[in-house]
Design a protein around this motif. Sequence first.
Motif, PDB file in Angstrom:
ATOM      1  N   LEU A  90       0.833  -1.204   0.000  1.00  0.00           N
ATOM      2  CA  LEU A  90       0.000   0.000   0.000  1.00  0.00           C
ATOM      3  C   LEU A  90       0.864   1.248   0.000  1.00  0.00           C
ATOM      4  O   LEU A  90       1.980   1.244   0.529  1.00  0.00           O
ATOM      5  CB  LEU A  90      -0.887   0.052   1.252  1.00  0.00           C
ATOM      6  CG  LEU A  90      -1.817  -1.122   1.532  1.00  0.00           C
ATOM      7  CD1 LEU A  90      -2.513  -0.917   2.879  1.00  0.00           C
ATOM      8  CD2 LEU A  90      -2.856  -1.270   0.417  1.00  0.00           C
ATOM      9  N   VAL A  91       0.309   2.325  -0.566  1.00  0.00           N
ATOM     10  CA  VAL A  91       0.904   3.643  -0.371  1.00  0.00           C
ATOM     11  C   VAL A  91      -0.184   4.519   0.250  1.00  0.00           C
ATOM     12  O   VAL A  91      -1.356   4.417  -0.120  1.00  0.00           O
ATOM     13  CB  VAL A  91       1.433   4.230  -1.705  1.00  0.00           C
ATOM     14  CG1 VAL A  91       0.375   4.308  -2.783  1.00  0.00           C
ATOM     15  CG2 VAL A  91       2.035   5.607  -1.478  1.00  0.00           C
ATOM     16  N   VAL A  92       0.232   5.339   1.216  1.00  0.00           N
ATOM     17  CA  VAL A  92      -0.702   6.284   1.827  1.00  0.00           C
ATOM     18  C   VAL A  92      -0.230   7.688   1.467  1.00  0.00           C
ATOM     19  O   VAL A  92       0.904   8.069   1.764  1.00  0.00           O
ATOM     20  CB  VAL A  92      -0.756   6.130   3.364  1.00  0.00           C
ATOM     21  CG1 VAL A  92      -1.845   7.033   3.933  1.00  0.00           C
ATOM     22  CG2 VAL A  92      -0.983   4.672   3.753  1.00  0.00           C
ATOM     23  N   LEU A  93      -1.103   8.428   0.784  1.00  0.00           N
ATOM     24  CA  LEU A  93      -0.746   9.778   0.330  1.00  0.00           C
ATOM     25  C   LEU A  93      -1.364  10.834   1.231  1.00  0.00           C
ATOM     26  O   LEU A  93      -2.482  10.668   1.726  1.00  0.00           O
ATOM     27  CB  LEU A  93      -1.256   9.994  -1.102  1.00  0.00           C
ATOM     28  CG  LEU A  93      -0.722   9.048  -2.172  1.00  0.00           C
ATOM     29  CD1 LEU A  93      -1.395   9.334  -3.510  1.00  0.00           C
ATOM     30  CD2 LEU A  93       0.793   9.178  -2.289  1.00  0.00           C
ATOM     31  N   ASP A  94      -0.639  11.909   1.401  1.00  0.00           N
ATOM     32  CA  ASP A  94      -1.143  13.121   2.052  1.00  0.00           C
ATOM     33  C   ASP A  94      -1.630  14.041   0.929  1.00  0.00           C
ATOM     34  O   ASP A  94      -0.829  14.465   0.093  1.00  0.00           O
ATOM     35  CB  ASP A  94       0.032  13.753   2.830  1.00  0.00           C
ATOM     36  CG  ASP A  94      -0.288  15.127   3.369  1.00  0.00           C
ATOM     37  OD1 ASP A  94      -1.444  15.569   3.235  1.00  0.00           O
ATOM     38  OD2 ASP A  94       0.636  15.755   3.928  1.00  0.00           O
ATOM     39  N   LEU A  95      -2.924  14.312   0.907  1.00  0.00           N
ATOM     40  CA  LEU A  95      -3.475  15.090  -0.202  1.00  0.00           C
ATOM     41  C   LEU A  95      -3.222  16.590  -0.060  1.00  0.00           C
ATOM     42  O   LEU A  95      -3.631  17.379  -0.908  1.00  0.00           O
ATOM     43  CB  LEU A  95      -4.983  14.807  -0.342  1.00  0.00           C
ATOM     44  CG  LEU A  95      -5.346  13.350  -0.670  1.00  0.00           C
ATOM     45  CD1 LEU A  95      -6.841  13.193  -0.865  1.00  0.00           C
ATOM     46  CD2 LEU A  95      -4.598  12.838  -1.899  1.00  0.00           C
ATOM     47  N   LYS A  96      -2.563  16.980   1.037  1.00  0.00           N
ATOM     48  CA  LYS A  96      -2.254  18.412   1.237  1.00  0.00           C
ATOM     49  C   LYS A  96      -0.780  18.565   1.592  1.00  0.00           C
ATOM     50  O   LYS A  96      -0.419  19.188   2.584  1.00  0.00           O
ATOM     51  CB  LYS A  96      -3.153  18.967   2.342  1.00  0.00           C
ATOM     52  CG  LYS A  96      -4.635  18.841   1.987  1.00  0.00           C
ATOM     53  CD  LYS A  96      -5.540  19.544   2.956  1.00  0.00           C
ATOM     54  CE  LYS A  96      -6.948  19.618   2.376  1.00  0.00           C
ATOM     55  NZ  LYS A  96      -7.873  20.333   3.268  1.00  0.00           N
ATOM     56  N   SER A  97       0.070  18.012   0.762  1.00  0.00           N
ATOM     57  CA  SER A  97       1.475  17.844   1.156  1.00  0.00           C
ATOM     58  C   SER A  97       2.324  19.094   1.026  1.00  0.00           C
ATOM     59  O   SER A  97       3.444  19.130   1.532  1.00  0.00           O
ATOM     60  CB  SER A  97       2.108  16.714   0.337  1.00  0.00           C
ATOM     61  OG  SER A  97       2.022  16.993  -1.042  1.00  0.00           O
TER      62      SER A  97
ATOM     63  N   ILE B 274      -0.513  22.922  -2.700  1.00  0.00           N
ATOM     64  CA  ILE B 274      -1.520  21.860  -2.906  1.00  0.00           C
ATOM     65  C   ILE B 274      -2.655  22.029  -1.890  1.00  0.00           C
ATOM     66  O   ILE B 274      -3.834  21.893  -2.228  1.00  0.00           O
ATOM     67  CB  ILE B 274      -0.859  20.462  -2.805  1.00  0.00           C
ATOM     68  CG1 ILE B 274       0.141  20.276  -3.947  1.00  0.00           C
ATOM     69  CG2 ILE B 274      -1.913  19.367  -2.842  1.00  0.00           C
ATOM     70  CD1 ILE B 274       0.990  19.009  -3.851  1.00  0.00           C
ATOM     71  N   ASP B 275      -2.303  22.351  -0.663  1.00  0.00           N
ATOM     72  CA  ASP B 275      -3.311  22.596   0.377  1.00  0.00           C
ATOM     73  C   ASP B 275      -4.277  23.692  -0.105  1.00  0.00           C
ATOM     74  O   ASP B 275      -5.507  23.546  -0.038  1.00  0.00           O
ATOM     75  CB  ASP B 275      -2.586  23.008   1.674  1.00  0.00           C
ATOM     76  CG  ASP B 275      -3.528  23.077   2.854  1.00  0.00           C
ATOM     77  OD1 ASP B 275      -4.727  22.761   2.687  1.00  0.00           O
ATOM     78  OD2 ASP B 275      -3.072  23.454   3.950  1.00  0.00           O
ATOM     79  N   TYR B 276      -3.701  24.757  -0.636  1.00  0.00           N
ATOM     80  CA  TYR B 276      -4.512  25.883  -1.126  1.00  0.00           C
ATOM     81  C   TYR B 276      -5.385  25.436  -2.311  1.00  0.00           C
ATOM     82  O   TYR B 276      -6.589  25.660  -2.344  1.00  0.00           O
ATOM     83  CB  TYR B 276      -3.578  27.021  -1.534  1.00  0.00           C
ATOM     84  CG  TYR B 276      -4.279  28.167  -2.190  1.00  0.00           C
ATOM     85  CD1 TYR B 276      -5.020  29.083  -1.436  1.00  0.00           C
ATOM     86  CD2 TYR B 276      -4.216  28.335  -3.579  1.00  0.00           C
ATOM     87  CE1 TYR B 276      -5.687  30.130  -2.051  1.00  0.00           C
ATOM     88  CE2 TYR B 276      -4.879  29.380  -4.190  1.00  0.00           C
ATOM     89  CZ  TYR B 276      -5.615  30.282  -3.433  1.00  0.00           C
ATOM     90  OH  TYR B 276      -6.271  31.298  -4.035  1.00  0.00           O
ATOM     91  N   ARG B 277      -4.764  24.771  -3.268  1.00  0.00           N
ATOM     92  CA  ARG B 277      -5.482  24.363  -4.483  1.00  0.00           C
ATOM     93  C   ARG B 277      -6.613  23.388  -4.168  1.00  0.00           C
ATOM     94  O   ARG B 277      -7.677  23.397  -4.806  1.00  0.00           O
ATOM     95  CB  ARG B 277      -4.473  23.739  -5.466  1.00  0.00           C
ATOM     96  CG  ARG B 277      -5.049  23.200  -6.748  1.00  0.00           C
ATOM     97  CD  ARG B 277      -5.668  24.284  -7.624  1.00  0.00           C
ATOM     98  NE  ARG B 277      -6.235  23.716  -8.842  1.00  0.00           N
ATOM     99  CZ  ARG B 277      -7.466  23.220  -8.940  1.00  0.00           C
ATOM    100  NH1 ARG B 277      -8.301  23.223  -7.898  1.00  0.00           N
ATOM    101  NH2 ARG B 277      -7.898  22.718 -10.094  1.00  0.00           N
ATOM    102  N   MET B 278      -6.386  22.537  -3.155  1.00  0.00           N
ATOM    103  CA  MET B 278      -7.394  21.525  -2.793  1.00  0.00           C
ATOM    104  C   MET B 278      -8.681  22.159  -2.247  1.00  0.00           C
ATOM    105  O   MET B 278      -9.741  21.547  -2.289  1.00  0.00           O
ATOM    106  CB  MET B 278      -6.811  20.538  -1.769  1.00  0.00           C
ATOM    107  CG  MET B 278      -5.828  19.547  -2.365  1.00  0.00           C
ATOM    108  SD  MET B 278      -6.626  18.269  -3.364  1.00  0.00           S
ATOM    109  CE  MET B 278      -7.342  17.258  -2.059  1.00  0.00           C
ATOM    110  N   LYS B 279      -8.581  23.391  -1.766  1.00  0.00           N
ATOM    111  CA  LYS B 279      -9.796  24.069  -1.264  1.00  0.00           C
ATOM    112  C   LYS B 279     -10.797  24.283  -2.400  1.00  0.00           C
ATOM    113  O   LYS B 279     -11.984  24.447  -2.182  1.00  0.00           O
ATOM    114  CB  LYS B 279      -9.432  25.421  -0.647  1.00  0.00           C
ATOM    115  CG  LYS B 279      -8.579  25.347   0.599  1.00  0.00           C
ATOM    116  CD  LYS B 279      -8.468  26.728   1.242  1.00  0.00           C
ATOM    117  CE  LYS B 279      -7.224  26.930   2.086  1.00  0.00           C
ATOM    118  NZ  LYS B 279      -6.815  25.847   2.932  1.00  0.00           N
ATOM    119  N   TYR B 280     -10.272  24.303  -3.641  1.00  0.00           N
ATOM    120  CA  TYR B 280     -11.139  24.542  -4.797  1.00  0.00           C
ATOM    121  C   TYR B 280     -11.456  23.247  -5.547  1.00  0.00           C
ATOM    122  O   TYR B 280     -12.028  23.289  -6.628  1.00  0.00           O
ATOM    123  CB  TYR B 280     -10.466  25.550  -5.744  1.00  0.00           C
ATOM    124  CG  TYR B 280     -10.274  26.894  -5.084  1.00  0.00           C
ATOM    125  CD1 TYR B 280     -11.293  27.827  -5.065  1.00  0.00           C
ATOM    126  CD2 TYR B 280      -9.077  27.194  -4.441  1.00  0.00           C
ATOM    127  CE1 TYR B 280     -11.131  29.048  -4.426  1.00  0.00           C
ATOM    128  CE2 TYR B 280      -8.905  28.414  -3.808  1.00  0.00           C
ATOM    129  CZ  TYR B 280      -9.929  29.326  -3.807  1.00  0.00           C
ATOM    130  OH  TYR B 280      -9.773  30.535  -3.170  1.00  0.00           O
TER     131      TYR B 280
END
Length: 484
Positions: free
Chosen positions: A428-435, A439-445
């Motif tokens: 398995l790989v576990v990703l942080d979607l706000k790394s 990316i944290d900013y972009r993920m808000k949209y």
Amino acid sequence: MATQTASGARGRKAIALASRPGIDDERSDGTEPGDRVRPTVKPQRMSAVRGPVLTYTGDPFQQGLGSTMRYEADAIVAMADGRITHFGPARQVRTLLPRGTRVEEYGKNALISAGFIDCHVHFPQTPIIGAYGAQLLDWLNKYTFVAEQRFTDRAYARSVAQVFLRESLRNGVTTSAVHCTVHPQSVDALFTEASRLGQRIIAGKVLMDRNAPAALLDTARRGYDDSRALIEKWHGKGRLLYAITPRFAATSTPEQLAAAGRLWREYPDSFVQSHVAENKREVAWVKELFPRRKGYLDVYDHYGLVGPRAIYGHGIWLTESELRRCHDTQTAIAHCPTSNFFLGSGSLNLGRTTRRDRPVRVGLATDLGAGTSFSMLHTMGEAYKAAQSHGYALSAGHAFYLATRGAAQALHLDDKIGSIAPRMEADLVVLDLKSTPLIDYRMKYADGVEEALFIQMTLADDRAVLATYVAGRRVYERAIVQSR
Ligand code: GUN
Ligand code: ZN
């Protein structure tokens, strides 16, 4: 059920890499790299991870994404003895786990996926990633053939294998199909190190008996004998698999390719890996060297080197009839976009390659050291750009498939790896979607899962990998510090 807080918890941020036992520590078993090492698979207690999960139940290129991509917003994946035992919505699975099962909670900003699979890579080229100023044939002569001569030295081979495997795991890559050098000890080094970690690796000694420096040449006989001995020693030991590896048609005589084909017939469950139709000058050269063959793929075909478990890097310049032949014989293409852009080789027309009336099996690959990144997320982003250059927009759902179940299917290993389901091997790989802050900013949209995935493949890299599990064991975990 005991729960733990994940390393990616809010209020903390990643700054450095964890040094994990088994990855960068010295050998603990006292063996030399050439020694046969028995994989140390100890019975495992059940453990589990919890968070959003992405996996596939079929091929989205053939059946569409709607019926093949499975996304669970809050799921548990339980593992024991190297395999997945349970997978489903957390509220259902938690009631099925034995008391005391340790559940690592990764939270809603994570994504759990099957470990990434790199279908074509050269571990000995790790020290020459980013070599300036040459296209394929000059790059081979100027950098690659020089770097590969150092692998007569076992200790050096072992040190490069360690860096290669550590970087792979840091990027969530749990299986790779690897070209070693012409030296059998380069295979021993890689397999020995991989077996300590319990990784599934496909690898082989490169066969070359012409058009390379004398120090890197074997002969048709010696290449056959060495490869055969390596198959006997390693193939099917634990999770290790052998690939018969003629480097490419231009560096093997007809006698050597014939011997490779004979060896594959003797060991039909082994693999074949090589390169095909990467660069226009290379294609023209192969035509000169094998004037009686219909085309590049036909050289391999003639010597019995196409079929299930044969995987060829690149395939950019394959003709329509060659693609059809790949389809008919279940021969796979490893798509290596960062390498293709770096060497100026061209770009694969993925839409054409996977066309529904004669789909060719395709897996994603880094092709380091012509490729420039160990990150499969970055590689997916470059695959998007390669496809765009042919007017085809690769969706994130399709791209994650190419790095997981699609790659497993290309390698004919999709019954073992590449998806999350009971009885599959627990990689398995576990990703942080706000790394990163951006990316944290972009993920808000981000509007929905597909856009969130597309943001990852466009912007994310190794910093997004929170943890990597191999055969149910966490072998890499991103280091964390408390934020101020
Ligand atoms: N063709 C033959 N050898 C190689 C290699 O090492 N890398 C790439 N990208 N293409 C090749
Ligand atoms: Zn390659």
